[in-house]
Design a protein around this motif. Structure first.
Motif, short mmCIF file in Angstrom:
data_model
loop_
_atom_site.label_atom_id
_atom_site.label_comp_id
_atom_site.label_asym_id
_atom_site.label_seq_id
_atom_site.Cartn_x
_atom_site.Cartn_y
_atom_site.Cartn_z
N LYS A 223 0.84 -1.21 0.00
CA LYS A 223 0.00 0.00 0.00
C LYS A 223 0.87 1.26 0.00
O LYS A 223 0.64 2.20 -0.77
N LYS A 224 1.91 1.26 0.83
CA LYS A 224 2.80 2.42 0.96
C LYS A 224 3.45 2.76 -0.39
O LYS A 224 3.44 3.90 -0.83
N PHE A 237 -0.37 -1.77 -12.13
CA PHE A 237 -1.32 -2.61 -12.86
C PHE A 237 -1.23 -4.10 -12.53
O PHE A 237 -2.11 -4.88 -12.92
N TYR A 238 -0.19 -4.54 -11.80
CA TYR A 238 0.02 -5.99 -11.65
C TYR A 238 0.81 -6.25 -10.37
O TYR A 238 1.78 -5.54 -10.08
N PRO A 259 -7.58 -7.84 -1.56
CA PRO A 259 -8.53 -6.72 -1.59
C PRO A 259 -7.88 -5.42 -2.05
O PRO A 259 -8.51 -4.62 -2.76
N LEU A 260 -6.62 -5.22 -1.65
CA LEU A 260 -5.89 -4.02 -2.07
C LEU A 260 -5.73 -3.99 -3.59
O LEU A 260 -6.00 -2.97 -4.24
N CYS A 261 -5.32 -5.10 -4.17
CA CYS A 261 -5.17 -5.18 -5.63
C CYS A 261 -6.51 -4.96 -6.34
O CYS A 261 -6.57 -4.24 -7.35
N MET A 266 -5.67 -3.61 -9.94
CA MET A 266 -4.43 -4.31 -10.31
C MET A 266 -4.70 -5.80 -10.44
O MET A 266 -5.42 -6.38 -9.64
N TRP A 267 -4.10 -6.41 -11.45
CA TRP A 267 -4.18 -7.86 -11.62
C TRP A 267 -3.33 -8.51 -10.53
O TRP A 267 -2.17 -8.17 -10.36
#
Length: 480
Positions: A223-224, A237-238, A259-261, A266-267
């Protein structure tokens, strides 16, 4: 060679193979040859007149065997296992005999259909979410890739294609080149080098996410970095998560990362190359919790599920994502049934066009072992790793360097990196057992992986005796 001679030679070859594997531990596990050893042992050109089969088989022992590292020896503990079983070898013979190139359904309907069903069977063994299964009406599904490296590359290219289309739909003025220059992929600093290589081939930037003290990526760490990169105008994106890293078999926290992706568009691809096989055991299945957030998931039955190389299983949630990135339809590959919805042409799911009938190996192994037999194999090997771990822990001169979760033990002599490098040199030179090292938190660490199907408790005991004997000699030398 005619059919009659083939029958005779084939039976001889099966005996030869069985003898090789039954007596494999009598051979030194690691070869004693110099680079270039082979060239001087054979002619500089192919024969004009045919050689005899007998001469060829004599040369296997004379030329080839001295240069073999015996991956299926119970004294082989390097890298990760390369799976092997008799049913898989028999299925490979049949695959070679049928010899189809299964790029499309029409090129051999059974080759495509058995693969789809075997990946559903395997997905159910792993209790994958329904959305990854093809079934008869699903949007997902599985495919056999040659290696985990290919699965990572295919997922990254599909993600790249999807990201470019998404950005262009929001801002049609943006060129593909401009978007490409801002795309960023992410993976753990502990991830396999093949992940970084996928980004090189895919021509996208890749950043490495730092790990915690157990060598795993956590949600807050990713996340950071994402916040910083988005603020700088980049487009994440990935993310490639690893379950069972190569150095120490660490597990990224996919239940937080997923969940963050999803939230960031993001894939998320999961690489469980080694550890994935163990998820067929209920006691290891919780390590896969969070897979429901992933766009693709991959592991290698050819590592730990008794299926000989190559057989890397990959599932996607939406097969249109993969097919959309790779679809080409020249006239000579078209066929009547390709748009029926029941049929997939696996050429759209992979880098090469051609493919072997690899699902036969899965079918033979799953049926000859059953789920219980496969689980027993995994549990036995985890037990052997735990046995080795307890031997190491009982010796005050040594330390364990990472949690022993599956069939890998990371350990070292307490002391300098140089000391451990010298120990590994001694071990390799002895040719009694074979190990490779890794780097953990700046330390040079020895990895012992349970590899061969024939490894038993006595091999673990012998390996430990051998290591401690060499360590004793080494410490004596240092003392003097």
């Amino acid at each position: 060679m005619d059919a009659a001679e083939f029958r005779r030679r084939g039976k001889e070859m099966v005996d030869h193979v069985a003898d090789y594997l039954e007596k494999i531990e009598e051979r030194p596990v690691y070869p004693d040859v110099e680079p270039g050893y082979l060239r001087s042992l054979i002619p500089t050109e192919a024969p004009v007149e045919p050689d005899s089969y007998e001469d060829i088989m004599k040369d296997v022992e004379r030329v080839i065997m001295p240069g073999i590292t015996h991956w299926h020896s119970p004294n082989f503990f390097a890298y990760f296992p390369a799976a092997s079983s008799y049913p898989a070898m028999l299925a490979d013979m049949l695959c070679a005999a049928i010899g189809c190139i299964g790029f499309s359904w029409a090129a051999s309907p059974a080759c495509t259909e058995l693969e789809t069903v075997m990946l559903d069977w395997l997905g159910k063994m792993l209790q994958l979410p329904e959305c990854f299964l093809a079934g008869t009406h699903g949007h997902g599904g599985g495919v056999i890739q040659g290696t985990a490296s290919e699965a990572t590359l295919v997922s990254l290219l599909a993600a790249r294609c999807k990201a470019i289309r998404r950005v262009q739909s929001l801002d049609p003025k943006k060129s593909e080149a401009e978007i490409l220059s801002k795309l960023v992929a992410y993976t753990s600093e502990q991830a396999h080098s093949s992940v970084e290589r996928a980004a090189l081939i895919g021509a996208v930037m890749m950043k490495k996410v730092p790990t915690d003290n157990l060598y795993a990526v956590r949600g807050e760490m990713l996340k950071k970095i994402l916040e910083e990169d988005k603020a700088a105008g980049l487009i994440p994106f990935y993310f490639c998560a690893t379950l069972g890293t190569t150095p120490s078999c660490a597990f990224d926290h996919i239940a937080d990362l997923g969940p963050l992706c999803n939230q960031e568009n993001m894939w998320m691809h999961i690489d469980a190359a080694y550890a994935g096989s163990a998820f067929i055991c209920p006691e290891f299945r919780p390590l896969l919790n969070g897979v429901e957030y992933a766009d693709s998931f991959n592991f290698n039955p050819h590592k730990w599920m008794l299926i000989n190389f190559d057989c890397s299983a990959m599932w996607v949630k939406k097969r249109t994502d993969i097919i959309g990135a790779f679809k080409m339809e020249p006239l000579y590959l078209k066929h009547e049934n390709q748009e029926s919805g029941l049929v997939t042409d696996y050429r759209h799911w992979q880098i090469p066009l051609g493919r072997r009938f690899r699902s036969l190996k899965m079918w033979f192994v799953f049926r000859m072992y059953g789920l219980q037999g496969l689980q027993a194999h995994i549990r036995k090997q985890v037990g052997l790793a735990k046995e080795f771990e307890s031997l190491v822990r009982a010796d005050k001169r040594f330390e364990i360097c990472a949690p022993v979760v599956m069939g890998l033990v990371c350990f070292r002599l307490k002391g300098t990196n140089e000391l451990n490098q010298s120990l590994l040199k001694k071990i390799t030179k002895s040719r009694e057992i074979h190990l490779v090292p890794c780097q953990l938190s700046g330390s040079f660490v020895l990895r012992l992986a349970i590899c061969s199907r024939s490894t038993e408790s006595r091999h673990i005991q012998q390996a430990w005796q051998h290591i401690t004997q060499l360590a004793f000699e080494l410490l004596q030398e240092h003392h003097h």
